[in-house]
Design an enzyme around this catalytic site. Structure first.
Site, short mmCIF file in Angstrom:
data_model
loop_
_atom_site.label_atom_id
_atom_site.label_comp_id
_atom_site.label_asym_id
_atom_site.label_seq_id
_atom_site.Cartn_x
_atom_site.Cartn_y
_atom_site.Cartn_z
N ASP A 15 37.25 -72.72 74.35
CA ASP A 15 38.65 -72.82 73.91
C ASP A 15 39.01 -71.68 72.95
OD1 ASP A 15 41.16 -73.97 73.84
OD2 ASP A 15 40.66 -75.31 72.16
N ASN A 63 45.17 -79.08 82.40
CA ASN A 63 45.65 -77.71 82.26
C ASN A 63 46.72 -77.32 83.30
OD1 ASN A 63 42.44 -76.46 81.09
ND2 ASN A 63 44.28 -76.91 79.89
C1 IPE Z 1 40.06 -77.73 76.85
O1 IPE Z 1 40.91 -76.86 76.19
C2 IPE Z 1 39.94 -77.34 78.28
C3 IPE Z 1 39.20 -76.11 78.55
C4 IPE Z 1 38.59 -75.38 77.65
C5 IPE Z 1 39.12 -75.72 79.92
P1 IPE Z 1 42.46 -77.19 75.99
O2 IPE Z 1 43.04 -76.05 75.23
O3 IPE Z 1 43.09 -77.48 77.29
O4 IPE Z 1 42.42 -78.52 75.13
P2 IPE Z 1 43.49 -79.19 74.19
O5 IPE Z 1 44.80 -79.17 74.94
O6 IPE Z 1 43.58 -78.36 72.95
O7 IPE Z 1 42.97 -80.54 73.91
C1 IPE Z 2 40.79 -71.93 76.72
O1 IPE Z 2 41.69 -71.25 75.93
C2 IPE Z 2 40.99 -71.68 78.19
C3 IPE Z 2 41.57 -72.81 78.92
C4 IPE Z 2 41.86 -73.97 78.44
C5 IPE Z 2 41.85 -72.58 80.32
P1 IPE Z 2 43.17 -71.75 75.71
O2 IPE Z 2 44.01 -71.18 76.79
O3 IPE Z 2 43.26 -73.21 75.57
O4 IPE Z 2 43.51 -71.04 74.34
P2 IPE Z 2 44.23 -71.67 73.09
O5 IPE Z 2 43.49 -72.93 72.75
O6 IPE Z 2 45.64 -71.93 73.46
O7 IPE Z 2 44.08 -70.63 72.02
MG MG Z 3 43.13 -74.51 74.02
#
Ligand code: IPE
Ligand code: IPE
Ligand code: MG
Length: 228
Positions: A15, A63
């Protein structure tokens, strides 16, 4: 460093890509690109260090709710990753497995996944699970439905055996980068007794040194599994 206890199965919630890019004044997609390049580096480091199985959370069932442009970019990067690194994965004794409901992915992405899984299916040294359209709750429901279809009994063990990660055992350590303290629907069933490690480091910056920190903390934990 050499006395460090290495977890057998590690799960990582990768993340923080979007925030990493925004901090640099760039678009979120820039973070996803760097994040996907980092997957290759961390996979190599972890397996060289003796980790047997690695389960990486790449795209959750939730997502899809992101803007279409971002979802498309993530799917594009996944396709590039599988195309570009499959040879290296295959040559390094790694078995690739995509976990989650892949049925809804584009035919092109499904094709590279199938090819990658087929090419690496006989590799026994390491397993790399990439979770795409994965949700822990959905995985449990899927497992139970498979058991019902086969007329099997629903027990703790039978569900365990029907999970996507069954052959890797339960994750010893689950790491989450990006500063949030939650599981976001990752490995809910098999993570019942996993050690959890949270770091503020954003995924594109998470490297071998960071992994060593996580291993060191893991090694210092006392896993009691309910005993004393
Ligand atoms: C968790 O990250 C999913 C992945 C890393 C693929 P998210 O960014 O989607 O999680 P939340 O929304 O902060 O819980
Ligand atoms: C993790 O990074 C990747 C996925 C969840 C696909 P994020 O896209 O959630 O990045 P942040 O949490 O918004 O910084
Ligand atoms: Mg995230």
């Amino acid at each position: 460093m050499d006395n460090v206890k290495i977890p057998t199965h590690v799960g990582i919630i990768m993340d923080g890509n979007g925030r990493w890019a925004n901090l640099k004044g760039k678009e979120r997609s820039f973070g996803h690109k760097e994040g996907s390049a980092n997957v290759e580096r961390v996979v190599e480091y972890a397996f060289n260090r003796g980790v047997k199985s690695l389960t990486l959370y790449a795209f959750s069932t939730e997502n899809w709710a992101r803007p279409k442009k971002e979802v498309d970019e993530l799917m594009r990067l996944l396709k590039i990753y599988f195309t570009k690194f499959i040879k290296k994965i295959a040559n390094n004794g790694i078995r690739l497995k995509v976990i989650g409901d892949v049925s809804v992915l584009t035919p092109e992405l499904k094709k590279v996944i199938e090819k990658g899984e087929a090419k690496t299916q006989n590799n026994l040294e390491h397993t790399l699970n990439i979770a795409i359209n994965y949700g822990g709750r959905q995985e449990i429901v899927h497992a139970v439905n498979e058991l019902l279809k086969d007329g099997k009994q629903i027990t703790i063990e039978s569900i365990s055996k029907a999970l996507y990660t069954a052959d890797c055992g339960e994750p010893d350590l689950i790491i989450r980068t990006g500063g949030e303290f939650r599981l976001s629907n990752f490995l809910l069933y098999q993570g019942a007794y996993s050690e959890l490690y949270f770091t503020d480091v954003l995924w594109p910056d998470f490297n071998g040194e960071q992994l060593e920190k996580a291993f060191a903390e893991y090694g210092a934990r006392n896993r009691r599994f309910g005993k004393i």
